[in-house]
Every structure is written in C-alpha cells, then in structure tokens.
Motif scaffolding. Structure first.
Motif, short mmCIF file in Angstrom:
data_model
loop_
_atom_site.label_atom_id
_atom_site.label_comp_id
_atom_site.label_asym_id
_atom_site.label_seq_id
_atom_site.Cartn_x
_atom_site.Cartn_y
_atom_site.Cartn_z
N GLN A 343 0.84 -1.31 0.07
CA GLN A 343 -0.08 0.10 0.16
C GLN A 343 0.80 1.18 0.06
OE1 GLN A 343 -3.17 -0.02 2.90
NE2 GLN A 343 -3.53 1.96 2.71
N VAL A 388 -6.23 0.36 -4.16
CA VAL A 388 -5.57 -0.68 -3.41
C VAL A 388 -6.32 -1.84 -3.17
CG1 VAL A 388 -4.43 -1.20 -1.22
CG2 VAL A 388 -4.49 1.23 -2.02
N SER A 389 -5.72 -3.16 -3.75
CA SER A 389 -6.47 -4.17 -3.56
C SER A 389 -5.60 -5.26 -2.82
CB SER A 389 -6.57 -4.81 -5.26
OG SER A 389 -5.15 -4.85 -5.74
N VAL A 390 -6.39 -6.20 -2.22
CA VAL A 390 -6.05 -7.25 -1.25
C VAL A 390 -6.44 -8.43 -1.74
CG1 VAL A 390 -5.72 -7.85 1.13
CG2 VAL A 390 -5.72 -5.30 0.62
N THR A 400 -0.93 -7.29 -1.08
CA THR A 400 -1.55 -6.07 -1.07
C THR A 400 -0.67 -5.22 -2.23
OG1 THR A 400 -1.90 -5.63 1.20
CG2 THR A 400 -2.03 -3.75 -0.15
N THR A 402 -1.02 -1.59 -4.96
CA THR A 402 -1.30 -0.35 -5.21
C THR A 402 -1.38 -0.24 -6.88
OG1 THR A 402 -0.64 0.65 -3.22
CG2 THR A 402 -1.17 2.27 -4.87
#
Length: 415
Positions: A343, A388-390, A400, A402
C-alpha cells in the motif's frame, strides 16, 4: 356682531377647502392604487412563492446580479446585467469580472474560471444557453451538447431558464426556497422588507461551480438573506452575506485572501419592452456540439483554439487547421497503468501522466513547434485513480497492491 363674524369666517374656510377636497377625490377616482393583495394576502410562509409568480406576471424586467469578493487589495465583482422576458422564457445579459490592479493576482486567476474571457454576452432561451464574445457568432449550448461535454459546461449551463427566472444562477432562484418566519418591515412606499436565513449548502449554489468543492463541509452557520418586495408584491431586490461560507473555502485553500463575500440582485423596469439583441435577432449561431470537442479526443498533431467557448477551461476546445490561428497543439493522448506491491501513498498519480507526456514530447516531430510561438515545455491535462487491492488466496503474487490508472492529454501552448 361677534356671532356674525364667526359664521362668515367659517363659510369662507369651507369655500376655500371645498376645491381642494374635490380635487383630491377626483385624482383618486381616476387611478387605482397599486396593491400587493395577491402576495401580501397569502400566509406569511407562502409570500415568497406568490412574489415569484407576481414577478413573472410582470412579463419583462431588467436585472443586475453581482457577486462581490472583498480583500485588503479591493473588491472583485462578478456581474451580469441584462433583461428577462418571462413570457418567452428568454434573457440576455452582459457578463464579466472586474477588479482593481491591487486585487491579489492568484485569487483573481481562480475567480476567472467563472468569467474566463472578461466581458461576454450570454443569452438564454428555455434550456439553451448562448455565449458570444465581441462580434463573434453566438455559440449555442443545447442540453445535448451539455450532456456530451459534461461538467466542463456546468458554469454556462447553470444559467439556463429556470422556474424563477429566464436567467438562472442568481438570488432569484433562492428566494422561493427561503421561508419568512417574521412579519416584514413595511415601508412608506408600500414595499416590504423581509429578513430570513438560508442553509449554507443552498447559499453555496450562488458560487461558481469550481468553488463549490466544500460539499458537506459548509458547516451549520446559516446565511442571512434580505428580500425586498415592491408595493405590488414583486421581487425588487435581494442581498445575502455569504461570509459564513468563507471558513469552509479557506479550509480547502480557496479564496484565502477574501475577507468579505456578498451576493446581490435587483429588478427594475417591470413590463417595459425588451430589446432583444440576442441570437433571435438574426445573428450568426453555431452549435457548440458541432464545432467544439473535448481536447482529450484530439489526435496527435491536431491544433485547437481555446478562446470563444465561454467555458474558461482547456478541456473543451475548437479544433482548427494548424495553419489557422490557434493556441494548442496536441502532442498525444497517453495512458497510465502502473501497479506497485504493498500500500503506497502515490498522491494523485499526475506525475506518472507527466512522465508519459515527456516521452510523447520527445517523440513528436520537431517541426510541430515551428507552427506557432509555443511556450517552453508542455502542458498536461487529465486525471487518474489510485486503488489498493488485497488478495488472500495464498497463491504467488497475492497480497496488497497499489494501482494507478489514468488518461492524459499532452499538448503545446502558445507563449
């Protein structure tokens, strides 16, 4: 003898007074005093709505609308002065922004977004809005053009005829939305003055679109509004002290040097003939939807002019041949699509757009710069989104991430 003298004096006084009394009665019999009964006979809470109807019933009126920004270096005034034809749903106004040389330059540049080219004429006819600079053709913004070009046209489109008046974007729009709570002050000429309040988010609608970013941050302090209705119940004037809005604007870094903010509106010449002087007078009219285009749709090498649109933005331009007068030449349209592990605080992502534009500038033919006296470097316009993906599936590469995605236009500007 004393009694006789008294009688003669009384008869003489009656003889002198009689013509005066008769003259007064004759004057009243020939004229009907103006009455605002259709407005003032309504319940107090409904009188502003009735006043709006009475104003429209006058048929026509002249108006002046101002928004004044006060600083220690003087006042800048954004003004619209013109006429309205309520029956036809049309208006015509001369608009512009004026300020003394001592007014803060940075603040003036910000305000110029609402009055981009100084003095210009603006006309409305129902949902259509027309803009004209000098002796140029009228540029017609239809609802279709506004829908196509989007938010960039909001400042112009906001003046299209509304429920209150043929020229919108003034205090006339807000008066019917205020509710009188206390009896008005009655003036000797039959007019009445009301003092009411507006919610800050409603008062904020008077500001230029690019200054309305405060949104829910306007706060709770109400805005004072003074409304004057004439003897016949028509809207004569309105003024609002918008100082309560400045706190939210200052918090967002806008209009920091402005200490006073006030809106005013005045109507006169009810029912008098209106000289059109607008697009219906036979002047040349161009459809904005046909002659303008978003700069983001122009191919590399295309040229365009930014003047004459009335929008105060380089988002919407007039494409022209590069041999003709222009102030923009497109270097290219670029895309940004980058991903980073973890992130990250990457800001707006605009710096990545500038990097792509730097490549487009380096790759552009050198003779493009010979077509006009361009400024050094290049300009960039566009926007990007940061997400932001997880992922937690346990597979390689999960975790994580970005991502920055955006579209930008790179272009040369005239010096």
């Amino acid at each position: 003898m004393g009694t006789l003298k008294t009688v003669r004096r009384r008869r003489a006084m009656i003889a002198l007074l009689l013509p005066v009394l008769i003259g007064t009665a004759g004057c009243g019999a020939g004229e009907k005093a103006p009455t605002g009964e259709p407005v003032y006979g309504q319940p107090l809470a409904e009188q502003f709505h009735a006043a709006t109807d009475a104003t429209r019933a006058a048929g026509t009126a002249a108006f002046v609308s101002t928004l004044t920004y006060g600083t220690t270096g003087g006042d800048a005034v954004q003004r619209a002065r013109g006429t309205q034809d309520y029956e036809r749903g049309t208006s015509r106004a001369d608009t512009g922004l004026s300020a003394p040389s001592t007014f803060p330059k940075g603040t003036l540049e910000l305000l110029s977004g609402a009055a981009p080219e100084g003095e210009q004429a603006l006309a409305t006819a129902g949902d259509d809005v027309y803009v004209r600079n000098g002796r140029s053709a009228w540029l017609k913004y239809t609802p279709e053009a506004v829908s196509r070009f989007g938010e960039a046209t909001a400042e112009v489109a906001g003046h299209a005829a509304g429920d209150a008046a043929p020229y919108s974007g003034t205090l006339a729009d807000l008066v019917p939305r205020a509710i009188p709570r206390e009896a008005p002050e009655r003036r000797a000429d039959g007019s009445r003055v009301y003092r009411v309040t507006l919610l800050p988010e409603i008062a904020g609608e008077l500001l230029p679109r690019h200054l309305r970013g405060a949104g829910d941050a306007w706060g709770t302090e109400s805005v004072g509004l003074t409304v004057k209705l004439d003897a016949e119940g028509r809207l004569a004037s309105a003024s609002a002290d918008l100082a309560p809005l400045l706190t939210a604007l200052h918090d967002q870094g806008m209009l920091v040097g402005v200490k006073r903010l006030r809106a005013a509106y005045e109507l006169t010449a009810f029912g008098e003939p209106v000289k059109d002087g607008g697009p219906s007078d036979g002047a040349r009219v161009e459809d904005a939807g046909e002659v303008l285009a978003p700069v983001a749709t122009l191919k590399a090498g295309r040229c365009a002019a930014t003047g004459g649109t009335g929008l105060g933005t380089e988002e919407i331009v007039r494409p022209v041949d590069c041999a003709d007068r222009h102030d923009i030449r497109v270097l290219g349209q670029v895309e940004v699509d980058r991903s980073f592990p973890g992130q990250r605080d990457v800001g707006s992502g605009d710096r990545y757009g500038k990097e792509e534009c730097r490549r487009a500038d380096a790759a552009a033919p050198k003779d493009w710069r010979r077509g006009a006296p361009y400024a050094d470097g290049f300009s960039v316009q566009g926007e990007s989104e940061v997400s932001v993906s997880v992922t937690m599936d346990g597979k390689p590469g999960s975790g994580t991430e970005t991502t920055v995605k955006g579209s930008y236009t790179c272009y040369l500007r005239s010096a």
